[in-house]
Design a protein around this motif. Structure first.
Motif, PDB file in Angstrom:
ATOM      1  N   VAL A 283       0.891  -1.172   0.036  1.00  0.00           N
ATOM      2  CA  VAL A 283       0.031   0.135  -0.016  1.00  0.00           C
ATOM      3  C   VAL A 283       0.922   1.305  -0.120  1.00  0.00           C
ATOM      4  O   VAL A 283       1.804   1.307   0.731  1.00  0.00           O
ATOM      5  CB  VAL A 283      -0.944   0.001   1.111  1.00  0.00           C
ATOM      6  N   GLN A 284       0.529   2.130  -0.888  1.00  0.00           N
ATOM      7  CA  GLN A 284       1.229   3.398  -0.961  1.00  0.00           C
ATOM      8  C   GLN A 284       0.524   4.525  -0.517  1.00  0.00           C
ATOM      9  O   GLN A 284      -0.616   4.678  -0.905  1.00  0.00           O
ATOM     10  CB  GLN A 284       1.730   3.562  -2.366  1.00  0.00           C
ATOM     11  N   GLY A 285       0.926   5.569   0.141  1.00  0.00           N
ATOM     12  CA  GLY A 285       0.373   6.665   0.578  1.00  0.00           C
ATOM     13  C   GLY A 285      -0.367   6.892   1.771  1.00  0.00           C
ATOM     14  O   GLY A 285      -1.203   7.985   1.865  1.00  0.00           O
ATOM     15  N   TYR A 286      -0.539   5.935   2.564  1.00  0.00           N
ATOM     16  CA  TYR A 286      -1.210   5.838   3.668  1.00  0.00           C
ATOM     17  C   TYR A 286      -0.483   5.668   5.216  1.00  0.00           C
ATOM     18  O   TYR A 286      -0.871   5.333   6.067  1.00  0.00           O
ATOM     19  CB  TYR A 286      -2.143   4.774   3.783  1.00  0.00           C
ATOM     20  N   GLU A 287       0.950   6.236   4.884  1.00  0.00           N
ATOM     21  CA  GLU A 287       1.894   6.147   6.260  1.00  0.00           C
ATOM     22  C   GLU A 287       1.427   7.033   7.160  1.00  0.00           C
ATOM     23  O   GLU A 287       1.345   8.401   6.814  1.00  0.00           O
ATOM     24  CB  GLU A 287       3.182   6.094   5.687  1.00  0.00           C
ATOM     25  N   ASP A 288       1.618   6.734   8.295  1.00  0.00           N
ATOM     26  CA  ASP A 288       1.615   7.995   9.456  1.00  0.00           C
ATOM     27  C   ASP A 288       2.970   8.453   9.589  1.00  0.00           C
ATOM     28  O   ASP A 288       4.204   7.913   9.740  1.00  0.00           O
ATOM     29  CB  ASP A 288       1.376   7.138  10.903  1.00  0.00           C
ATOM     30  N   GLU A 289       2.979   9.814   9.336  1.00  0.00           N
ATOM     31  CA  GLU A 289       4.280  10.626   9.587  1.00  0.00           C
ATOM     32  C   GLU A 289       4.368  11.324  10.787  1.00  0.00           C
ATOM     33  O   GLU A 289       3.589  11.726  11.258  1.00  0.00           O
ATOM     34  CB  GLU A 289       4.411  11.200   8.407  1.00  0.00           C
TER      35      GLU A 289
END
Length: 78
Positions: free
Chosen positions: A72-78
């Protein structure tokens, strides 16, 4: 030979007596005897005469696709 059938004859006469004198007990005996007979005969009748087939089983798990999983791309918590 008649002595062999005498218990059945007495039982039949007792059922006749119950049917006339105490019909509630007689019909409860009749219904009590038909239950096991129907439990054994109804499934076979449904299968042979009415073509009954059991329903497919309900799936208990979600089918996993037969391919490599993409990350999955683009749903990381930063």
């Amino acid at each position: 030979m008649a002595a062999i059938f005498s218990p059945f004859r007495r039982g039949y006469r007792h059922l006749q007596y119950l049917a006339h004198e105490q019909p509630v007990i007689f019909y409860s005996c009749v219904l009590g005897l038909t239950g096991p007979v129907l439990a054994l005969s109804v499934p076979a009748v449904r299968r042979t005469w009415f073509g009954y087939t059991p329903a497919e089983t309900i799936p208990t798990t979600y089918p996993v696709p037969k391919r490599a999983r993409r990350s999955v791309q683009g749903y990381e918590d930063e």
